[in-house]
Design a protein around this motif. Structure first.
Motif, PDB file in Angstrom:
ATOM      1  N   HIS A 111       0.815  -1.209   0.000  1.00  0.00           N
ATOM      2  CA  HIS A 111       0.000   0.000   0.000  1.00  0.00           C
ATOM      3  C   HIS A 111       0.854   1.266   0.000  1.00  0.00           C
ATOM      4  O   HIS A 111       0.692   2.147  -0.848  1.00  0.00           O
ATOM      5  N   SER A 114       3.779   1.438  -2.997  1.00  0.00           N
ATOM      6  CA  SER A 114       3.242   1.726  -4.333  1.00  0.00           C
ATOM      7  C   SER A 114       2.719   3.155  -4.424  1.00  0.00           C
ATOM      8  O   SER A 114       2.914   3.829  -5.448  1.00  0.00           O
ATOM      9  N   ASP A 115       2.073   3.651  -3.362  1.00  0.00           N
ATOM     10  CA  ASP A 115       1.604   5.044  -3.387  1.00  0.00           C
ATOM     11  C   ASP A 115       2.776   6.024  -3.426  1.00  0.00           C
ATOM     12  O   ASP A 115       2.727   7.036  -4.131  1.00  0.00           O
ATOM     13  N   ASN A 142      -1.724  -0.644  -4.653  1.00  0.00           N
ATOM     14  CA  ASN A 142      -2.107   0.051  -3.419  1.00  0.00           C
ATOM     15  C   ASN A 142      -3.404  -0.522  -2.837  1.00  0.00           C
ATOM     16  O   ASN A 142      -3.515  -0.732  -1.623  1.00  0.00           O
TER      17      ASN A 142
END
Length: 206
Positions: A111, A114-115, A142
């Motif tokens: 999460h 990737s963000d 995410n």
């Protein structure tokens, strides 16, 4: 206020809410309750840090107090799991607890990493399709991470109701948002090739 402000306040409130449930049910000696508090409470703090450093643009829209309270009501469904944990004094086997913590850890990595990747990539190359790293094989790492996180929470309750809540959010919020994002990304010429070689969320079963 913006939508993210209501979300952030709710995330911070999760730790005290779980502590309140532990006090109400006198579960201070309950290992699963403490593990739940550590996982969900920490996630709430991490979310607020993320919101302040690389916020999700989808939550930047302004919100009325009434709509903000609706957001709170929806997010409070996630508090069903700690209520069951503390009230029923659920005692999963140790391997099960370890599996839930592992699922949560994998989810946090997917999460937040990737963000952050998407945020940095778009700062360096605005208006470019992000399709490398964690985004290379999955178009929504995410959301996959968030799914793992909430499964880590929900499975601790060893009850079907928290899983229904997760499924409700998946169907009513997450999947529509993912589909909306796919439609937006379709403006990029390379999106069709990217779509063909990547998963929507999970690898196909067949």
């Amino acid at each position: 206020m913006r939508q993210r402000h209501f979300i952030d306040i709710h995330k911070v409130a999760t730790g005290p809410a779980v502590l309140g449930m532990m006090a109400w049910h006198a579960s201070w000696d309950h290992l699963t309750a403490w593990i739940y508090l550590a996982l969900h409470g920490t996630y709430g703090l991490l979310w607020v840090c993320k919101s302040r450093t690389f916020p999700d643009k989808s939550w930047e829209e302004r919100s009325s107090v009434a709509y903000g309270l609706m957001i709170w009501a929806g997010l409070s469904l996630y508090w069903i799991a700690p209520w069951i944990v503390t009230s029923s004094r659920v005692e999963p086997p140790h391997w099960y607890l370890a599996a839930c913590v592992t699922l949560w850890g994998l989810g946090v990595f997917l999460h937040f990493a990737s963000d952050m990747h998407k945020n940095v990539a778009l700062q360096m190359r605005p208006e470019q399709l992000v399709h490398t790293g964690l985004w290379a094989r999955c178009r929504n790492p995410n959301y996959l991470g968030e799914l793992f996180i909430y499964l880590g929470f929900g499975l601790l309750a060893m009850h079907w109701l928290p899983l229904v809540v997760i499924a409700l959010f998946l169907v009513a919020v997450w999947i529509p948002n993912m589909l909306k994002k796919d439609r937006s990304l379709a403006r990029y010429p390379e999106f069709e090739a990217y779509k063909a070689r990547s998963w929507f969320l999970l690898p196909p079963l067949i």
